[in-house]
Design an enzyme around this catalytic site. Structure first.
Site, PDB file in Angstrom:
ATOM      1  N   HIS A 130      -8.151   3.918  -4.702  1.00  0.00           N
ATOM      2  CA  HIS A 130      -6.744   4.065  -4.289  1.00  0.00           C
ATOM      3  C   HIS A 130      -6.178   2.887  -3.513  1.00  0.00           C
ATOM      4  CE1 HIS A 130      -7.689   6.151  -0.144  1.00  0.00           C
ATOM      5  NE2 HIS A 130      -8.569   5.209  -0.436  1.00  0.00           N
ATOM      6  N   HIS A 131      -6.984   1.837  -3.276  1.00  0.00           N
ATOM      7  CA  HIS A 131      -6.438   0.633  -2.639  1.00  0.00           C
ATOM      8  C   HIS A 131      -5.992  -0.410  -3.652  1.00  0.00           C
ATOM      9  CE1 HIS A 131      -7.571   2.196   1.177  1.00  0.00           C
ATOM     10  NE2 HIS A 131      -8.864   2.107   0.965  1.00  0.00           N
ATOM     11  N   CYS A 132      -6.266  -0.190  -4.930  1.00  0.00           N
ATOM     12  CA  CYS A 132      -5.913  -1.176  -5.951  1.00  0.00           C
ATOM     13  C   CYS A 132      -4.565  -0.840  -6.558  1.00  0.00           C
ATOM     14  CB  CYS A 132      -6.987  -1.225  -7.043  1.00  0.00           C
ATOM     15  SG  CYS A 132      -6.720  -2.572  -8.221  1.00  0.00           S
TER      16      CYS A 132
END
Length: 375
Positions: A162-164
């Site tokens: 979910h950080h990309c």
């Protein structure tokens, strides 16, 4: 099937292997041995347990919940699949297509994975031992999106990067699998027009938030430790229901907030699918999460979300995301087993998906001084 689905999608969509038909005998649990990252011990330089996905499957087999025959084998996302969301420039940076012979690719991957020695490894090793497993988990999330619509629920034992976002990775997240799964559904599955992301990893999900910042079809609820990585104020503008937690938040407060806000989110807008990012880095003692949730609290949290989806007849896709202690694999397995005991997953759970979502064929069955961020 209840929804029109096509491996080629709508006019102009590329051909993909990720929406291939799955035998009705398989449970919608997606996994591949390719998920696990192991080579020369370098994976140990990040606190993330890079073999946790295989351990989850082993525990589920030991409990006789699954066998190899009923698991859906994840496929690697192709470049054409990834280009549905990612920019060509970003993918080229990962594979060193911009500056032939330079070390740009290794610097990018070392930064994303937070394992500095990756900087000195040959490109072919990084591609095969680091990026291919992440591409396979990404393919698994996309596959699980279709399965959730077919069966009412699906679990990718990996994923949750979910950080990309489309043009930037970080926090051990190289590919935007959540964004990809949603975009594939919007493009290829008739009747899927709204999605809700419930992100309960300890960290803010700034990647999918940046991707859907201006997309009103996607409702984002994010519950995270306000003091830790990434602290992305720009991305926070995409969060429709933001719950910021303090250091050391414990079970009672946490579960009350999860239940209150998940109910509120799903009552505010009814989506066609829920993407549930079920990070276990909220566990007490996690080196990066900073919260104090018990194993029983995590199991209850997952039950709350699945029960909310089941009660409304909304398909749900779960990804496992972050979790940095060796015992998290056991907790994930125990939570899946509890969901089955509660009748929230398994062949009988399909019946609760609601008439608009039930298919005609149901399932039968670095250096020591490094600073890490997280999934």
């Amino acid at each position: 099937m209840s929804k029109k689905e096509d491996s080629g999608g709508k006019k102009g969509s590329h051909q993909t292997e990720l929406y291939a038909e799955v035998p009705a005998s398989c449970l919608p649990i997606v996994y591949s041995p390719e998920y696990n990252i192991t080579f020369m011990g370098l994976e140990k330089l990040h606190p993330f347990d890079a073999g946790k996905w295989g351990k989850v499957i082993r525990f589920l087999k030991e409990e006789q919940f699954i066998t190899d025959e009923i698991i859906v084998l994840a496929r690697e996302a192709s470049e054409a699949d990834l280009l549905v969301v990612h920019t060509a420039r970003y993918l080229n940076r990962l594979k060193n297509a911009i500056l032939e012979g330079s070390r740009e690719w290794s610097l990018v991957v070392a930064t994303i994975t937070e394992i500095p020695p990756v900087l000195f490894l040959p490109n072919f090793l990084v591609q095969r031992k680091v990026l291919k497993p992440l591409r396979t988990q990404t393919g698994g999330t996309i596959m699980a999106g279709k399965l959730a619509m077919d069966r009412g629920w699906a679990i990718n034992v990996g994923g949750g990067f979910h950080h990309c976002s489309s043009d930037k990775g970080g926090g051990f997240c190289a590919y935007a699998d959540i964004t990809l799964a949603i975009k594939f559904l919007f493009e290829r599955v008739e009747g899927v027009a709204r999605a809700t992301i419930i992100d309960l990893d300890a960290h803010q999900g700034n990647g999918h938030e940046r991707d859907f910042l201006e997309d009103r079809r996607v409702y984002i609820m994010d519950v995270y430790n306000r003091h830790i990585y990434p602290g992305d104020g720009y991305a926070k503008r995409a969060i429709k229901r933001k719950v910021e937690l303090e250091w050391g938040t414990e079970d009672m407060e946490y579960l009350q907030k999860v239940e209150l806000h998940s109910e509120g989110a799903l009552n505010e807008i009814r989506p066609d699918i829920i993407i549930y990012n079920a990070g276990t880095d909220i566990l007490d003692g996690d080196p990066l999460g900073g919260l104090a949730i018990s194993p029983q609290g995590i199991i209850k949290r997952d039950e709350i979300i699945f029960r909310a989806a089941r009660r409304r007849g909304i398909p749900i896709l779960m990804v496992t995301s972050g979790g940095y202690q060796k015992k998290t694999a056991r907790i994930i397995a125990d939570s899946i087993l509890n969901l089955h005991r509660q009748g929230l997953i398994g062949e009988e759970a399909v019946e609760g998906a609601g008439p608009s979502h039930v298919p005609l064929m149901m399932s039968k069955s670095v250096s020591s001084g490094a600073t890490f961020s997280a999934i």
